[in-house]
Each structure stands twice: as C-alpha cells, then as structure tokens.
Design an enzyme around this catalytic site. Structure first.
Site, PDB file in Angstrom:
ATOM      1  N   SER A 179       0.650  -1.103   0.149  1.00  0.00           N
ATOM      2  CA  SER A 179       0.075   0.047  -0.103  1.00  0.00           C
ATOM      3  C   SER A 179       0.793   1.321  -0.128  1.00  0.00           C
ATOM      4  CB  SER A 179      -0.841   0.055   1.207  1.00  0.00           C
ATOM      5  OG  SER A 179      -1.784   0.876   1.080  1.00  0.00           O
ATOM      6  N   HIS A 228      -8.296  -5.120  -0.968  1.00  0.00           N
ATOM      7  CA  HIS A 228      -6.831  -4.529  -0.109  1.00  0.00           C
ATOM      8  C   HIS A 228      -6.877  -5.220   1.292  1.00  0.00           C
ATOM      9  CE1 HIS A 228      -3.880  -1.176  -0.340  1.00  0.00           C
ATOM     10  NE2 HIS A 228      -3.796  -1.168   0.783  1.00  0.00           N
TER      11      HIS A 228
END
Length: 676
Positions: A508, A626
């Site tokens: 990320s 995610h």
C-alpha cells in the site's frame, strides 16, 4: 525474459508548466480488451516463473502450519454476555461468538470464502447485533441488525457503511452510524422512514462517533482523510445543543464522555506525542491536562477502572508499555509487566465499569493473544494467549539517515554462522501508522529458513509521534526514502547482509516506499516485492480512496504540490537503461483503496526500461481486495512473495550443505538470549 507487448502512447499532459508523459495510461482501464490481454500474458509469465521457484512449496506448507495458531479478540461485554471473534487453527475466517454460541460464521454464509465480517457492535443489552459484511474484497459493507436470540435479521441492509462505527442508544431502539464519506446518520430499528442525517462537514471524508453510556453525550469528529487533523464536536442529546471541542486543521483528537461524567480527550494538540486531557462536558473547550505528554513515548490508549485507576498504554520507540495512573490526578502509580517487548492493542473494559481490562499482546515471535489485567490485585494473566516461537531473537538498532536524523529498526533472526545472510527489509512510512513488533507467519517462516528480517520505523509513521509523521509527509516525503535507504546501508555495514542478498517488501503506502527505492536506490538491494502500491503520484487522486489522501501527499491541482509529487513519483522516475532489482508486483482485482492500475503501469514501464535482465513480474489476483481475506488466500500470497525473495536473494535450501564460518568476516551482532 520476453515480456508481453505493451503499446507506448505519445500521451503527454501539460500541467502547471510541467510536461508529464503517461505512455501506459491505457492500462488504467481494466475492461479494455488490450488491458485484459496484457494482464493475461503477465499472469502466464508469473505462473511460469513461480512454478520454478524451489522455495514455493516449502513456504506454502510452513506458512500453512504457522498460520494455524488461532486468534481471538478481547471480549466485548454486555451484562454477563461476552462477544468475541475467534478463528480456530483450521478456519479461513474469524467466527463471532456470544459466550460459546456461534452468531456469525462467514464460511457458513459463503462457502467460497469471499465474504468477510468487517465490523460488529452489540446493542446495550446484548439482544441485538449490528454487523457489517462485504464481499470479494470490495470493503463496501452492508449493515444489518440481528436478533441474537433467534439468529434472524430484523433490520437492514444499509449500504455504503465502510467500517462504520455504530453507537447504540441506551434503549436499543436506534443507533448512530456513518455512511462512507457522507456523514453521520440516526437509524431507528424497524423504521421505513429515511435515516436522519445528524452531522456532516464540508470537505470531510472520514467521520467518527461515540455515545456516552447514559445516552446523553454524542461525540462527533470529521476529517478530510485518514490521519489528518479533525473537527471535534459534542452534542447534548438531552438539550439539543452542539458545542465545538476543536476546530478543524489544528490537531488529531478523539474524545468520549466517561462513566464518571467527564469528557476525556486524547490529542496531539500542542503535544506531538499526545496527551490525555479532561473537561466538563458543559464547557468542552476548557481542557486541562490529566496525563501530560511524555517527551520519549507516544500515548496510545486508555481505559477507566474502578478504584481510582486509569490504565494507560504508550509506545516507546515502537515498543509498548502499560502503566496504571491515579484517575483523579493522572499521576503514574505502577507499571504493568508485559509478556515481552511487543505491541499492545486497544484497552477494553466493561461499559458499566469494573476492575478488569483486556488487551491484545503480540511480538515478533509471539502470536497475538488476549491478556487480562485485574486492578484489584494488579495481576496480568493470559486470557486466550499463544506460546512464542522458540529460538528466535530480536534487537533494536539505531542508525543515522541522510540529514542526520536518528532512526530505529528492529532486526529479528536465528543464530547464524557469522556470514552475511539473505535479508528482508520492510517499512511503511505514512499516515502516522506505526510498525510495532508483531507476529506474522511470513516473518517467522523467513527467519526459520535462515533469513534476517528487519523492520524500519522510518519517518512518515507514528513511531515517534505526530512530528515524526509530519517529517515524512507532503513536501518532506523524500525523508521516507532516505531513511529506508539508510536502514539498508546499516544492515550491510553491521554485517547482517549484502546488497546482493537484500530484498525489500512493502504494501500500500509501503508499496510507494518500494517504488521510490526501485527508482532512487536500485543498487542497494537485489529484489523487491511491491504490493498494492501507489506509484503514479500525479493521478493517485482520481481512483480508489486517493481523493482522501491529499493531506498526506499533496495534490496535483496545486503547482507547488505537483512539484513535490513529481520529485519522487516512481512511475515518472523509471529510467531507460537502469538495471532494476528483481521485482514482483502483487495486485488485487477488487481493490477499492488503491487502484491496481498503478502497478500495471509501473510494471510495463520497468519491463521496457530495464537493462539488468532480472525478472520484473506482476501477480494479479481477482476476487479479493486490499483488506481481509480467507487465510488460504493470504498464505498463498505470502508463500509466493517469500519464494520470490528467497530465489533472488540466494536463500539456500535446507538440503544445501552448511558453509563453514569465514574468520575474516565479523560475527553476527550480539543478540539477547531472550526474544525481546
């Protein structure tokens, strides 16, 4: 290696006087047939490479074993009933229990494993449960209400509740909740009327709320995005008056009215390492310190216990500590001896008060477990805990970054033979998030196999407070990359590894870190895993949750801030003729936070520009996003990443003959006998 063809467009944006090439913009469209063809070819290339990785099956097997530790959350009490999430060793997802009764099992709801339980909050008497489910990793949850006595839903679904907090009214007839990026609403159970919007703020993308146990005081917060200064308001539901506690743009603060009737405010206002303040709810802007800022540690959490006790957790140079304070004066009384040098999760207690508190504890070799503190006798006991992995030791080292700033790093390893070893260096460096010691199956698998793991607490994170965060954001973002480069050099200088044996890994915002290292410091390491990364800094605001990150990175809409972004934007710094480290991009097709297009574009650019010949590959996984996913999916991803790093850092297989010590090389740095 022959890479799939990727057309280069002669596309150049003109923005604030900058010419910004974007030859692979076509890869931003996942539905374009050209993108699908390119992605299928990349998948085939990755599968061919992965099948030949010697460590792949070994890692898959060992990670499966190490992931079977089981987990539990601290209990949430409603009367004598406790609500707990548990995942047994053989389960894909955590299961929600009331006492010993199963309330929600995601695998029963969806045997494919693609549904996750994102949030839950029992009603005041424990008979109703607000819970949120999302599917395929999209994190766009639906909120429903269950009658726990029957297991049947009695209300909902309410859509667009991304990890929404829920604050029940004392009678259980209604609750406040947050709709993603729009505001705070009141929902009445069983009502067919539209939910009442009770609070919204211009420019806010993130909201928070708490309600006092007596139902009188509603605390509301609003911020542009994660880890940004927030507005803070207190509403008297009895009188209808709303009072401002803190204006926006000044600090990050959270507040709640305690059972004793005082307003408690945990804030970094005039205190980068945070302080705990109190006020009368009738005069919420008249703060006074209860627990002052500590110049060497960051105040993390607190809870109130009976007997004039206040339990406070802090993080001192990334290691947790817990101290009992006097509630009336805030003075520290006695420290709580923790199981080791690790991480403590939020402190929880019964809503009506009491002498007990619970929290999660983990460290580099100890799986997360729940511990119980008893204020009556000061004891700390394991409530649901796991045993540490034997034989692994860790130490914290300090190094100096490019500008002279001291930075800390944790190094974890098994005893070695004195030679440099394959190593993985990881970091994050953003949004004020701290990388503190914690158990992870992939970390232990790597260490057991003979590798070194290093975790760098670089600027941009919260390891040393808000000033540390601000020193790695916006115009100061370059400090993040420089700190990480200095960490790599420290590992080499101390004899742990060499550039030819060093791999780096980030996810990320940590993927942005890896992208910066690939384009600024490619000679410091030999391999990289770049997962769900942010890489095109001129267009990050246009997709996913990017619009809420402007306070962290800056915006391309402003000339000065565009210059910051272009100075390090990894996609725009890919250079022809560079010998890039072996790189694996990992992306997720349903990622609603970070657009997978970032990695697609960067991969195509690096494959064309590379002059080194090491593999530059992309692993694409559909049906996940995610965040949370089934354990088997997490294990497979970690096994692939570790096998890739093992191959390209030269980690020897266990069957390889042991190499004799080299007397000309320095021995391993001394490690403490206890894992600490």
């Amino acid at each position: 290696m022959k890479y799939p063809d990727a057309s280069r467009l002669p596309l150049v944006d003109e923005l604030h006087g900058h010419r910004i090439p974007d030859p692979y913009r076509w890869l931003e469209d996942p539905a374009d047939p050209a993108t699908i063809t390119w992605l299928d070819a990349q998948d085939a290339l990755w599968r061919e490479h992965a099948a030949a990785l010697p460590w792949r099956e070994r890692m898959l097997t060992r990670l499966g074993e190490l992931s079977r530790t089981g987990i539990a959350t601290p209990p949430v009490w409603r009367g004598e009933h406790r609500f707990v999430e548990r995942r047994a060793a053989d389960q894909e997802h955590p299961v929600l229990y009331r006492d010993d009764e199963i309330l929600l099992d995601p695998m029963r709801l969806d045997p494919t494993g693609l549904t996750t339980l994102d949030e839950w909050q029992p009603g005041p008497d424990g008979t109703l449960l607000a819970y949120q489910l999302s599917r395929r990793g999209e994190e766009r949850a639906e909120l429903r209400v269950m009658d726990v006595r029957t297991g049947a839903d009695v209300d909902g679904p309410i859509g667009d509740c991304r990890y929404s907090p829920v604050a029940w009214l004392p009678d259980g007839a209604a609750f406040y909740y947050v709709r993603a990026r729009t505001g705070v609403y009141l929902h009445r159970i069983g009502s067919r009327e539209p939910d009442e919007e009770v609070f919204t703020a211009d420019g806010a993308g993130s909201y928070g709320l708490t309600l006092s146990a007596d139902g009188r005081w509603l605390t509301l917060s609003a911020a542009p995005g994660p880890s940004t200064p927030n507005e803070l308001w207190l509403t008297d539901l009895a009188g209808g008056e709303r009072r401002r506690v803190q204006p926006g743009g000044s600090a990050r603060s959270v507040a709640a009215v305690g059972a004793d009737g005082r307003l408690y405010i945990l804030t970094d206002r005039d205190a980068p390492r945070r302080r705990l303040c109190v006020a009368d709810p009738e005069r919420p802007d008249a703060w006074k310190d209860l627990v002052a800022e500590d110049p060497e540690s960051v105040l993390a959490a607190f809870t109130i216990l009976e007997g004039n006790r206040l339990l406070v957790s802090r993080v001192r140079h990334a290691v947790a500590e817990v101290v009992v304070h006097e509630l009336d004066t805030g003075r520290p009384a006695v420290p709580v001896k923790l199981p080791g040098a690790g991480t403590v999760g939020p402190l929880t207690a019964r809503p009506e008060g009491g002498h007990e508190a619970w929290f999660l504890y983990t460290d580099a070799v100890t799986p997360a477990g729940v511990w119980r503190y008893d204020a009556k006798d000061g004891s700390l006991t394991a409530w649901e805990a796991n045993l540490p992995v034997p034989g692994v030791a860790s130490r914290q080292v300090t190094f100096t970054s490019r500008d002279g700033t001291e930075v800390r790093m944790t190094v974890v390893a098994m005893p070695g033979d004195g030679r440099p070893r394959p190593a993985i260096l990881t970091g994050y460096g953003g949004f004020g998030m701290s990388l503190t010691p914690g158990y992870a199956a992939d970390s232990v698998a790597w260490i057991e196999a003979g590798g070194v793991l290093a975790v760098a607490g670089i600027r941009g994170g919260g390891e040393e407070g808000e000033a540390w965060h601000r020193a790695g954001m916006r115009e100061h973002k370059q400090n993040v990359f420089d700190d990480f480069a200095a960490a790599a050099e420290k590992l080499v200088a101390d004899g742990w590894t060499t550039p030819a044996q060093l791999g780096i890994w980030g996810e990320s915002n940590g993927g942005l870190l890896i992208g910066g290292m690939l384009t600024q410091y490619p000679g410091l390491f030999t391999a990289a895993v770049c997962s769900a990364p942010i890489l095109d800094m001129t267009r990050y605001e246009r997709s996913g949750l990017g619009a809420s990150w402007k306070q962290e990175y800056g915006t391309a809409d402003r000339p000065e801030e565009l210059a910051w972004l272009l100075s390090y934007s990894p996609y725009h710094r890919v250079a022809e003729g560079t010998a890039y480290p072996a790189t694996l991009f990992t992306v997720f097709g349903e990622d609603t936070r970070v657009d997978p297009a970032h990695a697609r574009k960067m991969c195509a650019a690096m494959q064309r520009a590379d002059a080194g010949g090491r593999p530059l590959l992309l692993r694409h996984e559909g049906d996940v996003g995610h965040g949370a996913r089934a354990v088997s999916r997490s294990v497979a991803l970690a096994a692939d990443a570790l096998a890739f790093l093992a191959e390209h850092t030269g980690l020897p297989l266990p069957s390889d003959p042991a190499l004799p010590p080299d007397p000309e090389l320095p021995p391993d740095p001394e490690l403490p006998s206890d894992p600490a």
